[in-house]
Enzyme design. Structure first.
Site, PDB file in Angstrom:
ATOM      1  N   GLU A 275      14.668   6.039  -2.027  1.00 12.55           N
ATOM      2  CA  GLU A 275      15.117   7.086  -2.957  1.00 12.55           C
ATOM      3  C   GLU A 275      14.840   8.467  -2.395  1.00 12.55           C
ATOM      4  O   GLU A 275      15.600   9.400  -2.603  1.00 12.55           O
ATOM      5  CB  GLU A 275      14.466   6.870  -4.321  1.00 12.55           C
ATOM      6  CG  GLU A 275      15.018   5.632  -5.013  1.00 12.55           C
ATOM      7  CD  GLU A 275      14.252   5.271  -6.259  1.00 12.55           C
ATOM      8  OE1 GLU A 275      13.038   5.001  -6.147  1.00 12.55           O
ATOM      9  OE2 GLU A 275      14.850   5.243  -7.341  1.00 12.55           O
TER      10      GLU A 275
ATOM     11  N   GLU B  72      12.685  -2.991  -6.292  1.00 13.95           N
ATOM     12  CA  GLU B  72      11.912  -2.860  -7.534  1.00 13.95           C
ATOM     13  C   GLU B  72      12.126  -4.039  -8.487  1.00 13.95           C
ATOM     14  O   GLU B  72      11.230  -4.417  -9.226  1.00 13.95           O
ATOM     15  CB  GLU B  72      12.290  -1.573  -8.262  1.00 13.95           C
ATOM     16  CG  GLU B  72      11.806  -0.303  -7.586  1.00 13.95           C
ATOM     17  CD  GLU B  72      12.777   0.236  -6.545  1.00 13.95           C
ATOM     18  OE1 GLU B  72      13.638  -0.528  -6.069  1.00 13.95           O
ATOM     19  OE2 GLU B  72      12.651   1.424  -6.192  1.00 13.95           O
TER      20      GLU B  72
HETATM   21  N1  T1G Z   1       2.043  -0.039  -3.012  1.00 11.57           N
HETATM   22  C1  T1G Z   1       0.740  -0.334  -2.788  1.00 11.57           C
HETATM   23  N2  T1G Z   1       0.313  -1.191  -1.814  1.00 11.57           N
HETATM   24  C2  T1G Z   1       1.266  -1.766  -1.050  1.00 11.57           C
HETATM   25  C3  T1G Z   1       2.640  -1.502  -1.228  1.00 11.57           C
HETATM   26  C4  T1G Z   1       3.019  -0.589  -2.260  1.00 11.57           C
HETATM   27  N3  T1G Z   1       4.309  -0.265  -2.484  1.00 11.57           N
HETATM   28  N4  T1G Z   1       3.334  -2.230  -0.304  1.00 11.57           N
HETATM   29  C5  T1G Z   1       2.425  -2.897   0.415  1.00 11.57           C
HETATM   30  N5  T1G Z   1       1.188  -2.635  -0.028  1.00 11.57           N
HETATM   31  C6  T1G Z   1      -0.068  -3.138   0.535  1.00 11.57           C
HETATM   32  C7  T1G Z   1      -0.181  -4.648   0.419  1.00 11.57           C
HETATM   33  O1  T1G Z   1      -0.737  -4.999  -0.835  1.00 11.57           O
HETATM   34  C8  T1G Z   1      -1.127  -4.970   1.567  1.00 11.57           C
HETATM   35  O2  T1G Z   1      -2.420  -4.593   1.129  1.00 11.57           O
HETATM   36  C9  T1G Z   1      -0.726  -3.955   2.636  1.00 11.57           C
HETATM   37  O3  T1G Z   1      -0.059  -2.882   1.939  1.00 11.57           O
HETATM   38  C10 T1G Z   1       0.223  -4.540   3.655  1.00 11.57           C
HETATM   39  O4  T1G Z   1       1.317  -5.108   2.909  1.00 11.57           O
HETATM   40  C11 T1G Z   1       9.831   4.645  -8.332  1.00 11.57           C
HETATM   41  C12 T1G Z   1       8.982   2.170  -8.837  1.00 11.57           C
HETATM   42  C13 T1G Z   1       6.352  -2.946   3.028  1.00 11.57           C
HETATM   43  C14 T1G Z   1       7.614  -5.038   3.595  1.00 11.57           C
HETATM   44  O5  T1G Z   1       8.251  -3.142  -3.542  1.00 11.57           O
HETATM   45  O6  T1G Z   1       7.529  -5.321   0.542  1.00 11.57           O
HETATM   46  O7  T1G Z   1       9.036   2.348  -5.323  1.00 11.57           O
HETATM   47  O8  T1G Z   1      -3.524  -6.864   1.350  1.00 11.57           O
HETATM   48  O9  T1G Z   1       0.815  -7.495   3.596  1.00 11.57           O
HETATM   49  O10 T1G Z   1       3.935  -8.161   5.277  1.00 11.57           O
HETATM   50  O11 T1G Z   1      11.694   3.440  -7.676  1.00 11.57           O
HETATM   51  O12 T1G Z   1       4.365  -4.716   1.848  1.00 11.57           O
HETATM   52  O13 T1G Z   1      -3.706  -5.156   3.197  1.00 11.57           O
HETATM   53  O14 T1G Z   1      -4.882  -4.782   0.999  1.00 11.57           O
HETATM   54  O15 T1G Z   1       2.994  -6.885   2.419  1.00 11.57           O
HETATM   55  O16 T1G Z   1       4.003  -6.065   6.768  1.00 11.57           O
HETATM   56  C15 T1G Z   1       8.822  -0.557  -4.190  1.00 11.57           C
HETATM   57  C16 T1G Z   1       6.440  -3.620  -1.397  1.00 11.57           C
HETATM   58  C17 T1G Z   1       7.642  -0.133  -4.981  1.00 11.57           C
HETATM   59  C18 T1G Z   1       7.655  -2.710  -1.286  1.00 11.57           C
HETATM   60  C19 T1G Z   1       5.283  -4.694   4.415  1.00 11.57           C
HETATM   61  N6  T1G Z   1       8.393  -1.024  -2.871  1.00 11.57           N
HETATM   62  N7  T1G Z   1       5.856  -3.913  -0.095  1.00 11.57           N
HETATM   63  O17 T1G Z   1       5.076  -6.097   4.501  1.00 11.57           O
HETATM   64  O18 T1G Z   1       2.548  -6.123   4.811  1.00 11.57           O
HETATM   65  S1  T1G Z   1       8.085   0.359  -6.617  1.00 11.57           S
HETATM   66  C20 T1G Z   1       8.133  -2.317  -2.671  1.00 11.57           C
HETATM   67  C21 T1G Z   1       6.470  -4.801   0.752  1.00 11.57           C
HETATM   68  C22 T1G Z   1       8.987   1.790  -6.392  1.00 11.57           C
HETATM   69  C23 T1G Z   1      10.332   3.596  -7.384  1.00 11.57           C
HETATM   70  C24 T1G Z   1       9.749   2.274  -7.572  1.00 11.57           C
HETATM   71  C25 T1G Z   1       5.708  -5.111   2.007  1.00 11.57           C
HETATM   72  C26 T1G Z   1       6.259  -4.428   3.270  1.00 11.57           C
HETATM   73  P1  T1G Z   1      -3.722  -5.401   1.711  1.00 11.57           P
HETATM   74  P2  T1G Z   1       1.914  -6.513   3.375  1.00 11.57           P
HETATM   75  P3  T1G Z   1       3.897  -6.670   5.417  1.00 11.57           P
END
Ligand code: T1G
Length: 695
Positions: free
Chosen positions: A105, A125
């Protein structure tokens, strides 16, 4: 300037860099930092244009999910995107890694988007029970049309840079050094006098009036029980009916409804739980792991072949062992058949199939396993046979080889004790079909070393499984809970319910199928053979013969014989009520003198699900599962527990442990059945007004 966002000039271009490892999540400090850095860039007269880029491994991968549920802090993400879009200077987003959710975004608030060829962008999301809440549902339709935007948002999958360029989302795809390439691209835009492009000012193309209702119908079955996909559709529809400001307001309303919904709380819990399960309390990340370069698999049947495919697909060579060449040939042919079926669906190339097949070697002699780093046995579920196999492995395998059993019910400690190296023995319980099901229960024996546990948990991820560490008991975590639910389902039918009624209640709850359709799928003969074995080995404690046995004895084994608890028409897997099965049920009720009664759907739901919760609590008490989230993940990935309910224990917390405990106690008082003896942990948490999630 916050340390998570920096500003520097590079030639004529002002560069805003986000540096908030591990994924540059857009938490409050980052949001404020972007606004501050933008101000700096706008005040920097030497900057002819501005660029925003991610430090480390990726462009921001979204909002900080850990902030949800806490009081919101300004600036909000929609406001940050709007501030970027209102910038007086041309703004370019330079993308690498995975620009997801709020990260994507942010790029839509820029005038132009340049990406590394390996980059991906998406709006996932919906997988958190949310919708893109920073303008994604209003800007993306303006870039690619309502239908394409709605599909991308509801699917929630990352999209490759090349595809996004074709869709008109990304303007330039580069390779090599992203920053240098992006700076050059920005300078060219400036030199060419490239126009400002505020996405919010574009109009939305709507393919047809019923594009939304048609799409909603197309996902109704697959997204049964979910809330977010349908809110996503409403938000995109608003983009076609309202002006941008009103559309943003509507997006915010729908986002807030989702954020406060139990479904999103559940899905956010699962997001973190499926990552937490890989962390074993007491075993540090520094624990040495053994190098698994080659795997031996004993048994080339359905399970052995499926297990082998996990390693082959991860590029790990596999040596398959059988007692007869014919069994080996059959097993290898089945592996090829499965891969070719995947290739036919376009999910693999034929080269990849050949590559996987080239990693298979076969043998008829245990001696050939002397060089493998891990052996997994998938032979007949019989302790005598397993001990005989492990005796051979103990004799031939090199020091440090890990010896794993795929048993689903037998005692891993007893198997380990039959070797001279119990510290190298572990259970790896794959779920059938082993090349499809993501759940892998890794069973730690009393003697299993930390190094072996750390190695196998790490290997689980490497082969694309969700590995959950469990302890030794009959059925470990998943099947132990399953058996309790199946027994309640049979009792409910004995008392007057029908198999269809029981199945419908659990299907409507959100499970992929009810207990009896599941039994028909697995095969009634499977359970029947185990019970017959118990009746032979231990008649005193073996389960009493009932109508399920009677059906199995008539070779009504379920789908594979055209009928079990339900009937199945030729080539049709739809379960239909069976007069034959009902006759057996009525015969059994008569033999037992059961006075049948009207059984309510509510009682079916409570008895099938609360018995599972009570057993899950006992499993936690006994340390068979380490945390409630491990039980949640086992049932989501092993049995299809609806992810929008967060898993068995998370759902129990949402229902209220005091309510569940009261019912469990009532069923215990009414039946005297030990299965209803309230778990001490459940009793304690209920009395203290606490949750499993507090543990
Ligand atoms: N927020 C907080 N922590 C996150 C995070 C996030 N968005 N994404 C990953 N982590 C942490 C995860 O818990 C882990 O922590 C570490 O980072 C490594 O992640 C307003 C409302 C990016 C593809 O849904 O899909 O934006 O265990 O093990 O396999 O519209 O993380 O090390 O303590 O998964 O290499 C939308 C979610 C949010 C993406 C990387 N975004 N993340 O994968 O590593 S809502 C998502 C992923 C939003 C807006 C809306 C994956 C990754 P720890 P990982 P990875």
């Amino acid at each position: 300037m916050s340390e998570v966002v920096s500003y520097e000039r590079d030639g004529d271009i002002g560069v805003i860099t986000v540096d908030n490892p591990p994924v540059n999540a857009l938490g409050h400090a980052v949001r404020q930092g972007i606004v501050d850095a933008l101000d700096k860039g706008l005040a920097d007269d030497g900057a002819k244009a501005l660029m925003i880029i991610g430090g480390g491994r990726t462009f921001p991968a979204g909002a900080d999910i850990r902030e949800f549920g806490k009081p919101p802090q300004e600036p909000s993400l929609p406001d940050v995107v709007q501030v970027l879009e209102n910038s007086d200077k041309l703004l370019i987003a330079a993308v690498h890694g995975t620009a997801l959710g709020g990260g994507m975004e942010i790029t839509l608030g820029c005038d132009y988007r340049v990406a590394l060829d390996s980059a991906k962008m998406g709006l996932p999301e919906v997988n958190l029970g949310l919708l893109p809440g920073a303008g994604g549902t209003q800007r993306l339709p303006r870039l690619i049309g309502a239908k394409a935007a709605m599909q991308a948002i509801v699917e929630g999958k990352p999209m490759k840079a090349a595809k996004l360029k074709d869709m008109g989302v990304i303007d330039e795809v580069v390779s090599g050094d992203l920053k240098a390439e992006a700076i050059a691209y920005a300078e060219k835009l400036v030199a060419d006098g490239a126009p400002r492009r505020k996405v919010s000012e574009l109009s939305v193309e709507k393919e047809s009036d019923n594009v939304f209702s048609e799409f909603e119908q197309s996902i109704a079955r697959k997204k049964r029980g979910f809330l977010a996909p349908f809110h996503c559709i409403k938000a995109v529809q608003a983009a076609t009916e309202l002006d941008f400001a009103a559309g943003m307001k509507r997006e915010r309303e729908l986002f807030t409804e989702l954020l406060n919904s139990p479904e999103s709380a559940a899905q956010r819990h699962v997001f973190f739980a499926e990552r937490e399960v890989g962390k074993v309390p007491g075993i540090s990340k520094e624990t040495p792991k053994r190098d698994i370069k080659q795997v031996g698999i004993i048994g080339a049947g359905t399970m052995g072949g499926g297990i082998a495919m996990n390693f082959l697909s991860a590029g790990i060579p596999v040596k398959m062992l059988e007692m007869k060449q014919e069994a080996l040939d059959k097993g290898v042919a089945l592996i090829r058949k499965n891969y070719e079926a995947t290739a036919k669906k376009g999910r693999m190339t034929s080269d990849q199939v050949e590559k996987c097949m080239s990693l298979i070697s076969t043998s008829l002699s245990y001696d050939d396993l002397s060089d493998v780093d891990l052996v997994i046995e998938a032979v007949f579920e019989n302790m005598k046979v397993k001990k005989q196999v492990f005796g051979e492995l103990d004799r031939v395998c090199k020091d440090g080889a890990i010896l794993a059993t795929n048993t689903s019910t037998l005692d891993v400690n007893e198997i380990a004790q039959s070797t001279n190296r119990p510290e190298d023995v572990i259970g790896m319980h794959f779920f059938s079909p082993a090349n499809v099901m993501k759940l892998l229960e890794n069973v730690r024996g009393e003697a299993t070393s930390d190094e072996v546990i750390a190695t196998v948990m790490d290997l689980s991820k490497r082969i694309g499984k969700v590995g959950v560490l469990v302890g030794v008991c009959n059925g470990f975590v998943g099947n132990r809970i399953l058996h309790k639910r199946q027994a309640q389902a049979v009792k409910l039918v004995n008392e007057g319910a029908t198999p269809s009624q029981v199945d419908k209640v659990l299907f409507d709850f959100g499970l992929p199928m009810g207990p009896f359709a599941m039994a028909d799928l697995a095969g009634l003969d499977v359970g029947w053979r185990i019970r017959e074995g118990l009746r032979e080995d231990d008649p005193e404690n073996a389960p009493e013969r009932d109508w399920m046995d009677a059906l199995a004895e008539q070779e009504r084994w379920g789908q594979k014989t055209g009928g079990g608890v339900f009937d199945y028409a030729e080539g049709d897997r739809t379960p239909r009520p069976s007069d034959t099965a009902m006759a057996e049920i009525e015969k059994y009720r008569k033999e037992k003198g059961i006075e049948t009664r009207e059984v309510s759907d509510q009682e079916i739901l409570e008895r099938c699900l609360y018995v599972m919760v009570n057993e899950g609590a006992k499993i936690l008490e006994e340390g068979i599962a380490m945390r409630p989230l491990d039980v949640d993940i086992v049932w989501i990935y092993g049995y299809g527990f609806p992810v929008y309910r967060g898993g068995l224990m998370f759902w129990a917390d949402q229902v209220g442990l005091d309510k569940i405990h009261a019912k469990v106690k009532q069923f215990y008082d009414e039946s005297g059945d030990p299965v209803w003896q309230p778990s001490a942990l459940l009793e304690k948490l209920a009395s203290e007004g606490r949750k499993f999630g507090d543990l």
